[in-house]
Design a protein around this motif. Sequence first.
Motif, PDB file in Angstrom:
ATOM      1  N   ASP A 286       0.936  -1.008  -0.162  1.00  0.00           N
ATOM      2  CA  ASP A 286       0.136  -0.059   0.115  1.00  0.00           C
ATOM      3  C   ASP A 286       0.768   1.320   0.105  1.00  0.00           C
ATOM      4  O   ASP A 286       1.863   1.159   0.921  1.00  0.00           O
ATOM      5  CB  ASP A 286      -0.812  -0.102   1.115  1.00  0.00           C
ATOM      6  N   VAL A 287       0.821   2.226  -0.804  1.00  0.00           N
ATOM      7  CA  VAL A 287       1.585   3.406  -1.028  1.00  0.00           C
ATOM      8  C   VAL A 287       1.191   4.469  -0.032  1.00  0.00           C
ATOM      9  O   VAL A 287       1.863   5.554  -0.139  1.00  0.00           O
ATOM     10  CB  VAL A 287       1.572   3.798  -2.469  1.00  0.00           C
ATOM     11  N   ARG A 288       0.315   4.108   0.878  1.00  0.00           N
ATOM     12  CA  ARG A 288      -0.067   4.995   2.000  1.00  0.00           C
ATOM     13  C   ARG A 288      -0.912   6.312   1.269  1.00  0.00           C
ATOM     14  O   ARG A 288      -1.660   6.437   0.406  1.00  0.00           O
ATOM     15  CB  ARG A 288       0.811   5.307   2.817  1.00  0.00           C
ATOM     16  N   ASP A 289      -0.242   7.522   1.504  1.00  0.00           N
ATOM     17  CA  ASP A 289      -0.722   8.684   1.091  1.00  0.00           C
ATOM     18  C   ASP A 289      -0.270   9.125  -0.396  1.00  0.00           C
ATOM     19  O   ASP A 289      -0.463  10.411  -0.972  1.00  0.00           O
ATOM     20  CB  ASP A 289      -0.709   9.945   1.965  1.00  0.00           C
ATOM     21  N   ARG A 290       0.728   8.331  -0.906  1.00  0.00           N
ATOM     22  CA  ARG A 290       1.186   8.810  -2.190  1.00  0.00           C
ATOM     23  C   ARG A 290       0.262   8.571  -3.237  1.00  0.00           C
ATOM     24  O   ARG A 290      -0.816   7.747  -3.244  1.00  0.00           O
ATOM     25  CB  ARG A 290       2.677   8.034  -2.280  1.00  0.00           C
ATOM     26  N   ASP A 291       0.715   9.065  -4.499  1.00  0.00           N
ATOM     27  CA  ASP A 291      -0.520   8.718  -5.661  1.00  0.00           C
ATOM     28  C   ASP A 291       0.175   7.630  -6.577  1.00  0.00           C
ATOM     29  O   ASP A 291       1.448   7.767  -6.806  1.00  0.00           O
ATOM     30  CB  ASP A 291      -0.192  10.384  -6.686  1.00  0.00           C
ATOM     31  N   VAL A 292      -0.537   6.919  -6.604  1.00  0.00           N
ATOM     32  CA  VAL A 292      -0.008   5.531  -7.368  1.00  0.00           C
ATOM     33  C   VAL A 292       0.224   5.794  -8.927  1.00  0.00           C
ATOM     34  O   VAL A 292       1.322   5.358  -9.441  1.00  0.00           O
ATOM     35  CB  VAL A 292      -1.446   4.441  -7.372  1.00  0.00           C
ATOM     36  N   ASP A 293      -0.475   6.481  -9.436  1.00  0.00           N
ATOM     37  CA  ASP A 293      -0.364   6.846 -10.938  1.00  0.00           C
ATOM     38  C   ASP A 293       1.260   7.627 -10.735  1.00  0.00           C
ATOM     39  O   ASP A 293       2.000   7.327 -11.788  1.00  0.00           O
ATOM     40  CB  ASP A 293      -0.999   7.964 -11.490  1.00  0.00           C
ATOM     41  N   TRP A 294       1.526   8.607 -10.173  1.00  0.00           N
ATOM     42  CA  TRP A 294       2.864   9.357 -10.027  1.00  0.00           C
ATOM     43  C   TRP A 294       3.963   8.319  -9.867  1.00  0.00           C
ATOM     44  O   TRP A 294       4.925   8.244 -10.387  1.00  0.00           O
ATOM     45  CB  TRP A 294       2.720  10.269  -8.881  1.00  0.00           C
ATOM     46  N   LEU A 295       3.851   7.252  -9.005  1.00  0.00           N
ATOM     47  CA  LEU A 295       4.725   6.361  -8.593  1.00  0.00           C
ATOM     48  C   LEU A 295       5.089   5.344  -9.609  1.00  0.00           C
ATOM     49  O   LEU A 295       6.070   5.192 -10.078  1.00  0.00           O
ATOM     50  CB  LEU A 295       4.245   5.512  -7.504  1.00  0.00           C
ATOM     51  N   LEU A 296       3.955   4.820 -10.414  1.00  0.00           N
ATOM     52  CA  LEU A 296       4.023   4.122 -11.560  1.00  0.00           C
ATOM     53  C   LEU A 296       4.790   4.723 -12.586  1.00  0.00           C
ATOM     54  O   LEU A 296       5.824   4.327 -13.194  1.00  0.00           O
ATOM     55  CB  LEU A 296       2.723   3.768 -12.220  1.00  0.00           C
ATOM     56  N   GLU A 297       4.512   6.160 -12.960  1.00  0.00           N
ATOM     57  CA  GLU A 297       5.331   6.832 -13.954  1.00  0.00           C
ATOM     58  C   GLU A 297       6.589   6.947 -13.435  1.00  0.00           C
ATOM     59  O   GLU A 297       7.693   7.389 -14.450  1.00  0.00           O
ATOM     60  CB  GLU A 297       4.520   8.229 -14.166  1.00  0.00           C
ATOM     61  N   HIS A 298       6.901   7.438 -12.355  1.00  0.00           N
ATOM     62  CA  HIS A 298       8.261   7.872 -11.819  1.00  0.00           C
ATOM     63  C   HIS A 298       9.096   6.763 -11.832  1.00  0.00           C
ATOM     64  O   HIS A 298      10.264   6.898 -12.403  1.00  0.00           O
ATOM     65  CB  HIS A 298       8.064   8.017 -10.270  1.00  0.00           C
ATOM     66  N   ALA A 299       8.406   5.323 -11.709  1.00  0.00           N
ATOM     67  CA  ALA A 299       9.455   4.073 -11.757  1.00  0.00           C
ATOM     68  C   ALA A 299       9.616   3.817 -13.584  1.00  0.00           C
ATOM     69  O   ALA A 299      11.140   3.558 -13.658  1.00  0.00           O
ATOM     70  CB  ALA A 299       8.571   3.080 -11.373  1.00  0.00           C
ATOM     71  N   ARG A 300       8.706   4.290 -14.099  1.00  0.00           N
ATOM     72  CA  ARG A 300       8.924   4.135 -15.755  1.00  0.00           C
ATOM     73  C   ARG A 300       9.847   4.909 -16.261  1.00  0.00           C
ATOM     74  O   ARG A 300      10.537   4.630 -17.104  1.00  0.00           O
ATOM     75  CB  ARG A 300       7.426   4.235 -16.095  1.00  0.00           C
ATOM     76  N   GLU A 301       9.867   6.155 -15.916  1.00  0.00           N
ATOM     77  CA  GLU A 301      10.949   6.983 -16.164  1.00  0.00           C
ATOM     78  C   GLU A 301      12.107   6.634 -16.167  1.00  0.00           C
ATOM     79  O   GLU A 301      13.321   7.313 -16.723  1.00  0.00           O
ATOM     80  CB  GLU A 301      10.630   8.424 -15.944  1.00  0.00           C
ATOM     81  N   LEU A 304      11.668   1.124 -14.943  1.00  0.00           N
ATOM     82  CA  LEU A 304      11.189   0.172 -14.442  1.00  0.00           C
ATOM     83  C   LEU A 304       9.708  -0.099 -14.598  1.00  0.00           C
ATOM     84  O   LEU A 304       8.971   1.132 -14.450  1.00  0.00           O
ATOM     85  CB  LEU A 304      11.391   0.230 -12.916  1.00  0.00           C
ATOM     86  N   ALA A 305       9.049  -1.302 -14.701  1.00  0.00           N
ATOM     87  CA  ALA A 305       7.790  -1.302 -15.064  1.00  0.00           C
ATOM     88  C   ALA A 305       7.096  -2.102 -13.680  1.00  0.00           C
ATOM     89  O   ALA A 305       7.412  -3.028 -13.374  1.00  0.00           O
ATOM     90  CB  ALA A 305       7.401  -2.016 -16.195  1.00  0.00           C
ATOM     91  N   LEU A 306       6.130  -1.449 -12.909  1.00  0.00           N
ATOM     92  CA  LEU A 306       5.563  -2.020 -11.737  1.00  0.00           C
ATOM     93  C   LEU A 306       4.165  -2.381 -12.318  1.00  0.00           C
ATOM     94  O   LEU A 306       3.518  -1.743 -13.112  1.00  0.00           O
ATOM     95  CB  LEU A 306       5.666  -0.876 -10.874  1.00  0.00           C
ATOM     96  N   ARG A 307       3.659  -3.225 -11.380  1.00  0.00           N
ATOM     97  CA  ARG A 307       2.141  -3.576 -11.456  1.00  0.00           C
ATOM     98  C   ARG A 307       1.109  -2.620 -10.697  1.00  0.00           C
ATOM     99  O   ARG A 307       1.318  -2.644  -9.476  1.00  0.00           O
ATOM    100  CB  ARG A 307       1.961  -4.928 -11.289  1.00  0.00           C
ATOM    101  N   ASP A 308       0.190  -1.994 -11.521  1.00  0.00           N
ATOM    102  CA  ASP A 308      -0.822  -1.311 -10.737  1.00  0.00           C
ATOM    103  C   ASP A 308      -1.817  -2.461 -10.132  1.00  0.00           C
ATOM    104  O   ASP A 308      -2.400  -2.851 -11.042  1.00  0.00           O
ATOM    105  CB  ASP A 308      -1.639  -0.493 -11.922  1.00  0.00           C
ATOM    106  N   ALA A 309      -1.736  -2.533  -8.819  1.00  0.00           N
ATOM    107  CA  ALA A 309      -2.780  -3.471  -8.306  1.00  0.00           C
ATOM    108  C   ALA A 309      -4.103  -3.002  -8.066  1.00  0.00           C
ATOM    109  O   ALA A 309      -4.991  -3.715  -7.172  1.00  0.00           O
ATOM    110  CB  ALA A 309      -2.103  -3.973  -6.931  1.00  0.00           C
ATOM    111  N   ARG A 310      -4.446  -1.608  -8.557  1.00  0.00           N
ATOM    112  CA  ARG A 310      -5.857  -1.139  -8.391  1.00  0.00           C
ATOM    113  C   ARG A 310      -6.805  -2.034  -9.079  1.00  0.00           C
ATOM    114  O   ARG A 310      -8.313  -1.804  -8.915  1.00  0.00           O
ATOM    115  CB  ARG A 310      -5.944   0.179  -8.492  1.00  0.00           C
ATOM    116  N   THR A 311      -6.335  -2.611 -10.150  1.00  0.00           N
ATOM    117  CA  THR A 311      -7.207  -3.355 -11.024  1.00  0.00           C
ATOM    118  C   THR A 311      -7.689  -4.658 -10.259  1.00  0.00           C
ATOM    119  O   THR A 311      -8.578  -5.115 -10.862  1.00  0.00           O
ATOM    120  CB  THR A 311      -6.280  -3.911 -12.367  1.00  0.00           C
TER     121      THR A 311
END
Length: 339
Positions: A286-301, A304-311
């Motif tokens: 759980d990313v707590r109060d961080r924004d999931v979309d931002w974290l995914l994009e931060h890693a991609r840049e 690194l490709a991470l799995r969006d578990a909100r699905t």
Amino acid sequence: MNLDDALGVDRAPHGSSDDPELVDFSANTNPRVPEGVEGIYRDAFAESRSYPSEPPADYRDAAAAYVDCQPDEVIPTPGGLAAIRSAVDLAVSPGDSVLVPFPSFGEYAREVRLQGGEPAFVPHDAVLDVGRDDLAEHALAIVCNPNNPTGETYDPAALDGFAARCRDAGTLLLVDEAFLGFTGRPSLAGTRGVVVARSLTKLFGLPGLRAGFAVATDEYGEALTAARRPWNVSGPALATGAYCMRQTDFVAQTRERVRTERSRFHDALSAQFDVHPSDAPFLLFDVRDRDVDWLLEHARERGLALRDARTFRGLDSHIRIAVRLPEENDRLIEVLGDV
């Protein structure tokens, strides 16, 4: 399955990136493969001008030794998902209710709906607590062991007790053991009233091979064997899969690497995120109060490709990461350490 049911069902989202510039932490496949496997595949390809042997005895023998069951209880399939579909197709008729855990693999509910059934969702950590009378209301019960995306395995005694209650209720139990090979825990293969689905995709790092199998006994085994299409798994997949399942040293080394790296991952990330305990080759957090979309994009840049578990049903602030090689894991720890 009929036309209306198929037209009304969406595709289930999955991980995996085909971008060669990214290190893929979104799919839970082993980044290593057994030594010599390419040669086995090439040799088998040379024989592909003939139909593979039917039934594929060597593959069934290897699978039986791999999960500790009888060879005639093994039903070869083109991947673990094909084994899941076969079990759902066998058990579910239009209007039937099926006990489905959540959050868990999205294909379960999809396969149930394709057969005209209705998923009855239950929390994954409460599914084994369902009693006999409630089980009798369902045509099929599904358990994912270890559960995807949370990662924990079920207590073997509790799972045995649940299987017994399913038998008493006349409810078929489907156990998806796609990641069990990483754990060393015993399989439920060969248990009466249970269909086990196994995949060779994850542990042996060969998702494109499309090799797996179901295990079932008694009338369920007879029915699945009778319904299996002849030559439903290619000759190269059969030969490669049988070879992989006999690579005991590779399996032991993979289990130890995953155990060590998963523990290191968990310790490194726990200061910033709520990391779920796991027995599998992946971690959910759980990313707590961080924004999931931002974290995914931060890693991609940063490659690194991470799995969006909100699905996954019931998750709204989660990411799942695969346990890869030490140097790759170091890079992810570094990238997530500056957020």
